[in-house]
Scaffold this active site. Structure first.
Site, PDB file in Angstrom:
ATOM      1  N   HIS A   1       4.621  -6.697 -11.118  1.00 35.36           N
ATOM      2  CA  HIS A   1       4.896  -6.256  -9.747  1.00 35.36           C
ATOM      3  C   HIS A   1       4.314  -7.175  -8.575  1.00 35.36           C
ATOM      4  O   HIS A   1       4.655  -7.302  -7.468  1.00 35.36           O
ATOM      5  CB  HIS A   1       4.350  -4.623  -9.465  1.00 35.36           C
ATOM      6  CG  HIS A   1       4.289  -4.182  -7.977  1.00 35.36           C
ATOM      7  ND1 HIS A   1       5.508  -3.857  -7.470  1.00 35.36           N
ATOM      8  CD2 HIS A   1       3.359  -4.134  -7.217  1.00 35.36           C
ATOM      9  CE1 HIS A   1       5.370  -3.320  -6.448  1.00 35.36           C
ATOM     10  NE2 HIS A   1       3.853  -3.370  -6.242  1.00 35.36           N
TER      11      HIS A   1
ATOM     12  N   ASP B   1       8.426  -4.696 -13.778  1.00 32.56           N
ATOM     13  CA  ASP B   1       7.668  -4.388 -12.446  1.00 32.56           C
ATOM     14  C   ASP B   1       7.535  -2.676 -12.801  1.00 32.56           C
ATOM     15  O   ASP B   1       8.495  -2.298 -12.757  1.00 32.56           O
ATOM     16  CB  ASP B   1       8.401  -4.612 -11.228  1.00 32.56           C
ATOM     17  CG  ASP B   1       7.588  -3.936 -10.067  1.00 32.56           C
ATOM     18  OD1 ASP B   1       6.614  -3.119 -10.251  1.00 32.56           O
ATOM     19  OD2 ASP B   1       7.697  -4.456  -8.912  1.00 32.56           O
TER      20      ASP B   1
ATOM     21  N   GLY C   1       0.821  -1.208   0.040  1.00 32.62           N
ATOM     22  CA  GLY C   1      -0.042  -0.001  -0.034  1.00 32.62           C
ATOM     23  C   GLY C   1       0.913   1.430  -0.217  1.00 32.62           C
ATOM     24  O   GLY C   1       1.640   1.644  -0.918  1.00 32.62           O
TER      25      GLY C   1
ATOM     26  N   SER D   1       6.718  -4.353  -2.000  1.00 33.89           N
ATOM     27  CA  SER D   1       6.169  -2.920  -2.276  1.00 33.89           C
ATOM     28  C   SER D   1       6.265  -2.061  -1.074  1.00 33.89           C
ATOM     29  O   SER D   1       7.325  -1.914  -0.545  1.00 33.89           O
ATOM     30  CB  SER D   1       4.631  -2.822  -2.793  1.00 33.89           C
ATOM     31  OG  SER D   1       4.445  -1.750  -3.596  1.00 33.89           O
ATOM     32  N   TRP D   2       5.267  -1.541  -0.627  1.00 33.80           N
ATOM     33  CA  TRP D   2       5.228  -0.620   0.571  1.00 33.80           C
ATOM     34  C   TRP D   2       5.719  -1.571   1.731  1.00 33.80           C
ATOM     35  O   TRP D   2       6.429  -1.189   2.527  1.00 33.80           O
ATOM     36  CB  TRP D   2       3.975   0.093   0.934  1.00 33.80           C
ATOM     37  CG  TRP D   2       3.727   0.521   2.451  1.00 33.80           C
ATOM     38  CD1 TRP D   2       3.126  -0.303   3.387  1.00 33.80           C
ATOM     39  CD2 TRP D   2       4.348   1.738   3.031  1.00 33.80           C
ATOM     40  NE1 TRP D   2       3.368   0.489   4.562  1.00 33.80           N
ATOM     41  CE2 TRP D   2       4.220   1.500   4.285  1.00 33.80           C
ATOM     42  CE3 TRP D   2       5.501   2.615   2.461  1.00 33.80           C
ATOM     43  CZ2 TRP D   2       4.494   2.377   5.461  1.00 33.80           C
ATOM     44  CZ3 TRP D   2       5.923   3.405   3.512  1.00 33.80           C
ATOM     45  CH2 TRP D   2       5.395   3.486   4.808  1.00 33.80           C
TER      46      TRP D   2
END
Length: 321
Positions: free
Chosen positions: A300, A272, A51, A118-119
């Site tokens: 991704h 990605d 996120g 990711s986050w």
């Protein structure tokens, strides 16, 4: 999407809601949802969702052999099953780092493996740099370092590869506001009218979902578009983007000396487009104990076949350490 290379579906053996420290901002206090899966006496591993604001799901339990790992999963402030959904007050990276440490102490865990994409990779690095003595290692995917150029790429650069998806994203706001898509979206995402903030959340999340895989995946796009996940993801993500991800001014790479002796596995999709590979390569270069695996036919998403296989293999290598 077939997922036979993941471990079977499994239910938690324990769940809970943990009230978090409230500093008196005038809003409702945050309450963290957490769960434990697998072997209660196993090696601890913490799953960190993306996120920010995306929340965790049942499929995320399946990256870990339940016979070996004691898997801890939680929803970060304002995300998923944590309460209140989409709450921005008292929602910063330093507070999330402290939440992780609060959860570790609450569960009586000494050290754990961090698993985040990711986050989730950003938050894993921020926590590990703050509490390196509590980290047995890291498995990171789709590296995001929270830098201004990475945010700008998401907001504007992606149109070079996904012009149709970007056009739908940009056209949700009037042409006069498109020079500042982040501000335009943040105003709508924080509008009290559900017809305004939910429509903006769907547009933002649909854009991210469409750009997250090498090949089109209606299943993944649909998961992004669900109202609860879309609102948490879009509102909190825009909030964090507007505040430079609440990261130290020198950035995460400047503090990698704190992790010089922490082993790591980095998995990166070659194509990605949400978090382009340059960040993963720079992180690997700054991390002597890191092994970088580039998946040649993936974007991704953690659920693309090559990425999920590489992630399971990375976790298994830590199991054999």
């Amino acid at each position: 999407m077939p997922r036979g290379d993941l471990f079977p579906d499994i239910a938690p053996y324990e769940t809970g809601l943990l009230p978090l420290t409230h500093t008196g901002s005038g809003g409702p206090g945050h309450v963290m949802y957490w769960e434990q899966v697998g072997n209660p006496r196993g090696q601890p591993v913490l799953f960190l969702h993306g996120g920010p604001g995306a929340g965790a799901g049942a499929v995320h339990r399946r990256f870990f052999d339940p016979q070996h790992w004691r898997v801890v999963i939680f929803d970060q402030r304002g995300a998923g099953r944590s309460r209140p959904l989409g709450e921005l007050r008292e929602n910063t990276t330093p507070l999330l780092v402290q939440d992780i440490e609060t959860l570790r102490r609450f569960l009586g865990i000494d050290r754990w493996l961090l698993f985040g994409g990711s986050w989730g990779s950003t938050l894993a690095l921020a926590y590990a740099q703050s509490f390196p003595e509590r980290v047995a290692g890291c498995v990171l995917r789709g590296v995001f370092l929270g830098r201004a150029d990475e945010v700008d790429w998401f907001l504007y650069g992606l149109r070079r590869v996904f012009p149709d998806a970007w056009a739908a994203f940009a056209e949700h706001v009037p042409a006069a506001e498109r020079h500042d898509l982040l501000g335009a979206y943040l105003r709508r995402l924080t509008d009290p009218d559900p017809t305004v903030h939910l429509a903006a959340a769907r547009a933002w999340s649909n854009y991210e979902g469409l750009c997250s895989t090498l090949l089109p995946s209606p299943e993944i796009v649909a998961s992004f578009a669900q109202d609860r996940s879309a609102l948490g993801l879009a509102r909190i993500e825009a909030h964090y983007f507007a505040h430079d991800l609440f990261l130290p001014p020198e950035g995460l790479l400047a503090r990698m000396d704190r992790l010089a002796h922490v082993p790591a596995e980095i998995v990166q999709g070659r194509y990605d487009m949400v978090c382009p590979p340059t960040s993963a390569f720079e992180l690997a270069e700054a991390w002597p104990m890191a092994r970088l695996t580039v998946v040649p036919d993936a974007g991704h998403s953690a659920l693309e076949p090559g990425v999920r296989t590489a992630l399971v293999s990375a976790v298994e290598r830590f199991r054999r350490r």
